[in-house]
Motif scaffolding. Structure first.
Motif, short mmCIF file in Angstrom:
data_model
loop_
_atom_site.label_atom_id
_atom_site.label_comp_id
_atom_site.label_asym_id
_atom_site.label_seq_id
_atom_site.Cartn_x
_atom_site.Cartn_y
_atom_site.Cartn_z
N ARG A 160 -1.39 -12.00 -10.94
CA ARG A 160 -2.10 -10.75 -10.63
C ARG A 160 -2.84 -10.21 -11.87
NH1 ARG A 160 -3.09 -6.13 -7.92
NH2 ARG A 160 -2.60 -4.19 -8.98
N ALA A 209 -16.52 -6.62 -10.87
CA ALA A 209 -16.29 -6.27 -9.46
C ALA A 209 -15.55 -4.96 -9.27
CB ALA A 209 -15.53 -7.40 -8.76
N ASP A 237 -14.63 -1.14 -11.48
CA ASP A 237 -15.05 -0.42 -12.69
C ASP A 237 -13.89 -0.25 -13.67
OD1 ASP A 237 -13.51 1.64 -11.76
OD2 ASP A 237 -15.08 3.14 -11.87
N THR A 254 -10.87 1.96 -12.74
CA THR A 254 -9.99 1.32 -11.75
C THR A 254 -9.12 0.28 -12.42
OG1 THR A 254 -11.62 1.70 -10.01
CG2 THR A 254 -9.97 0.00 -9.59
N GLN A 274 -6.39 1.93 -14.36
CA GLN A 274 -5.40 2.47 -13.43
C GLN A 274 -4.46 1.35 -12.96
OE1 GLN A 274 -7.40 3.87 -9.95
NE2 GLN A 274 -6.06 5.61 -9.68
N ARG A 283 2.15 -6.28 -1.46
CA ARG A 283 2.28 -5.11 -2.33
C ARG A 283 3.44 -4.23 -1.85
NH1 ARG A 283 1.12 -0.26 -3.69
NH2 ARG A 283 0.40 0.48 -1.67
N ILE A 316 -5.52 -9.02 -5.78
CA ILE A 316 -6.20 -7.73 -5.82
C ILE A 316 -6.03 -7.05 -4.46
CG2 ILE A 316 -8.43 -6.58 -6.12
CD1 ILE A 316 -7.26 -7.96 -8.66
N LEU A 354 -7.21 -3.56 -2.59
CA LEU A 354 -7.94 -2.29 -2.59
C LEU A 354 -7.19 -1.31 -1.70
CD1 LEU A 354 -11.65 -3.51 -2.25
CD2 LEU A 354 -10.36 -2.98 -4.33
N ARG A 355 -7.10 -0.09 -2.16
CA ARG A 355 -6.33 0.89 -1.41
C ARG A 355 -6.69 2.29 -1.88
NH1 ARG A 355 -3.93 -1.51 -5.55
NH2 ARG A 355 -2.43 -0.42 -6.84
N LYS A 415 -6.28 5.43 -3.81
CA LYS A 415 -5.62 5.86 -5.04
C LYS A 415 -6.36 7.08 -5.57
CE LYS A 415 -3.54 3.14 -7.84
NZ LYS A 415 -3.24 2.19 -8.94
N ARG A 416 -5.69 7.81 -6.43
CA ARG A 416 -6.37 8.92 -7.10
C ARG A 416 -6.35 8.66 -8.59
NH1 ARG A 416 -3.25 11.17 -3.35
NH2 ARG A 416 -4.31 12.05 -1.55
N PRO A 417 -7.47 8.58 -9.31
CA PRO A 417 -8.82 8.60 -8.74
C PRO A 417 -9.09 7.36 -7.90
CG PRO A 417 -8.89 8.10 -11.09
CD PRO A 417 -7.47 8.40 -10.77
N ARG A 418 -10.16 7.45 -7.11
CA ARG A 418 -10.46 6.37 -6.18
C ARG A 418 -10.79 5.07 -6.89
NH1 ARG A 418 -14.44 9.33 -1.81
NH2 ARG A 418 -12.80 10.50 -0.76
N MET A 419 -10.43 3.95 -6.23
CA MET A 419 -10.85 2.64 -6.74
C MET A 419 -12.35 2.52 -6.52
SD MET A 419 -7.71 0.24 -5.40
CE MET A 419 -7.73 -0.96 -6.74
N LYS A 420 -13.02 1.97 -7.53
CA LYS A 420 -14.49 1.91 -7.45
C LYS A 420 -15.00 0.55 -7.94
CE LYS A 420 -15.10 5.80 -9.98
NZ LYS A 420 -13.90 6.62 -9.96
N LEU A 423 -16.73 -4.68 -5.61
CA LEU A 423 -15.83 -5.25 -4.61
C LEU A 423 -15.61 -4.28 -3.44
CD1 LEU A 423 -14.22 -7.87 -4.30
CD2 LEU A 423 -12.29 -6.74 -5.40
N VAL A 424 -15.48 -3.00 -3.76
CA VAL A 424 -15.30 -1.99 -2.72
C VAL A 424 -16.57 -1.93 -1.86
CG1 VAL A 424 -14.86 0.45 -2.24
CG2 VAL A 424 -13.74 -0.64 -4.19
#
Lengths: 108, 233
Positions: free
Chosen positions: A41, A53, A55, A58, A61, B136, B162, B164-165, B167-172, B175-176
Motif C-alpha cells: 500500500r 493522481a 494531490d 491527500t 493525509q 480497508r 488505494i 478513495l473515500r 475524508k476531511r479534508p476531502r481526497m483530491k 484519480l477522483v
C-alpha cells in the motif's frame, strides 16, 4: 519516479526496528512482519503520487493514517510499550516521507 | 460468558443466506434467516449468544426493533468494548472488524481468526466466509460477554491498495476526477466533476455498488473501480 523504493523501504524497516527497545529483541521480528503487510500500500501511494493522481494534501493525509495504523499494530505486540510503538511508526514514516521529498527534488 | 466458538458456530449456520442493505433483523428471534445487513448480522449473532445489544440504537430498545449500524458499532466499540488493532482482530476468533462509515455506510464482520471472516457481505454474495486481507478496516473490537483468546502478537493483514473515500479534508486529484467521469458515463451523477471526493460522489458510488451487487460502502477500491471500467492502483 526518481525514488528507489527498495532502498527507501529497507531504510524505513531498519529505522522502525532501530526504534524498538533493545530489551525486547523479539519485537523487531514483528515490527518487520507488520511493516511487510503495509508495504504494497505504501508503495502504491508513492506510485499514485509520482503519477500525479492524488494531490499532496491527500497523500500526506494517507501517510498520517498509515503512521497511526502502524503504531496501533506495533502496540498490539504485547512486549512493545506505547513509546516504542510510537517511535517505530514515526521513524518508518519519516524515512518514507524523506524519500518522497528527495524524489520530488530530483524530479524538479 | 459465551465463547467465541459459540458465536462463530452460530454465524456459520447462516452462511449462504440473503443480504439486504438496511434490513432490520429482530435480534431476539432465534429463527431469523435473513435478509441480513452487515451490522445487523453481527449484532444479531452477538445478541443471540450474549443476550446483550451491541452496535444498536436505541441502546436499551426492543431487541426486535433496534437498528444496528456500522457507526453505532464504532461508537459502542469505544464506549463499551475494547478497541484492538486490525491485525489483532483478524487473528482473534470472535473479535469484530469495523470499517467506519466515512460517508453513510461502513462495514462490520465477525473475525473467525487466521485472517478469515464471517459476514453479511453484499447483495451479490450474501452471508459468506471471507478474508480480511486487502480490505480497508479501521479497527477491531472485543465485545463484552464474549470470551476470546487474543494471540500474543497480531497477524498483520495485508493492506488494501488505494481506496478513495470520504475524508476531511476531502481526497483530491486526477484519480477522483476519473472516478467521477466514469460514474457520469455509467449514468450515476457524481455532482460536479471537480476532482474532490465529496458526499455526492460517494452517493453515486454507493448507487453503482448497489446496482452491481458489490459491497455497498461508498468507497472506491479495486472492485468498484473495475466495475466502473477503470484501471486501478
Amino acid at each position: 519516479m526518481s525514488i528507489d523504493w527498495g532502498e527507501v523501504w529497507a531504510s524505513a524497516v531498519t529505522a522502525a526496528e532501530g526504534a524498538v527497545n533493545t530489551k525486547a529483541p523479539q519485537a523487531k521480528k514483528y515490527v518487520r512482519k507488520i511493516m511487510q503487510a503495509r508495504e504494497a500500500r505504501l508503495k502504491l501511494l508513492m506510485d499514485v503520487w509520482a503519477d500525479g493522481a492524488l494531490d499532496e494534501e491527500t497523500l500526506e493525509q494517507e501517510l498520517r493514517e498509515e503512521r497511526d495504523i502502524l503504531e496501533m499494530e506495533f502496540l498490539a505486540v504485547r512486549v512493545m510499550v506505547k513509546k516504542a510503538a510510537q517511535d517505530a511508526a514515526n521513524a518508518a514514516l519519516k524515512v518514507i516521507q524523506d524519500g518522497l521529498l528527495t524524489g520530488i527534488n530530483l524530479v524538479a | 460468558m459465551t465463547t467465541a466458538a459459540s458465536l462463530l458456530r452460530l454465524a456459520r449456520k447462516h452462511v449462504g443466506e440473503e443480504y439486504q442493505l438496511g434490513a432490520i433483523a429482530p435480534k431476539a428471534n432465534p429463527d431469523w434467516r435473513g435478509p441480513w445487513d452487515c451490522a445487523e448480522f453481527a449484532s444479531w449473532c452477538v445478541y443471540q449468544t450474549t443476550g446483550k445489544l451491541f452496535g444498536c440504537r436505541p441502546r436499551n430498545g426492543d431487541p426486535d426493533r433496534v437498528d444496528a449500524y456500522s457507526g453505532y458499532w464504532g461508537a459502542d466499540a469505544r464506549a463499551l468494548g475494547k478497541v484492538i488493532s486490525v491485525g489483532q482482530a483478524a487473528a482473534t476468533p470472535g473479535a469484530i472488524l469495523i470499517r467506519l462509515p466515512g460517508g453513510a455506510i461502513g462495514h462490520v464482520a465477525i473475525s473467525a481468526g487466521g485472517g478469515k471472516t464471517i459476514e453479511a457481505h453484499s447483495r451479490g454474495k450474501g452471508v459468506i466466509e471471507a478474508g480480511a486481507a486487502g480490505r480497508r478496516w479501521d479497527f477491531g473490537v472485543l465485545v463484552p460477554g464474549i470470551d476470546v483468546s487474543v494471540p500474543e502478537v497480531p497477524a498483520p493483514v495485508p493492506a488494501p491498495g488505494i481506496v478513495l473515500r470520504i475524508k476531511r479534508p476531502r481526497m483530491k486529484g486526477r484519480l477522483v476526477r476519473e472516478v467521477q467521469q466514469a460514474l457520469a458515463r455509467a449514468g450515476f451523477s457524481p455532482g460536479p466533476i471537480d476532482g474532490e471526493y465529496g458526499g455526492q460522489t460517494a452517493a453515486a458510488v454507493r448507487a453503482v455498488q448497489m446496482a452491481k451487487g458489490l459491497s455497498v460502502d461508498g468507497e472506491v477500491g479495486p472492485n468498484t473501480a473495475i466495475a466502473l471500467g477503470l484501471r486501478w492502483y
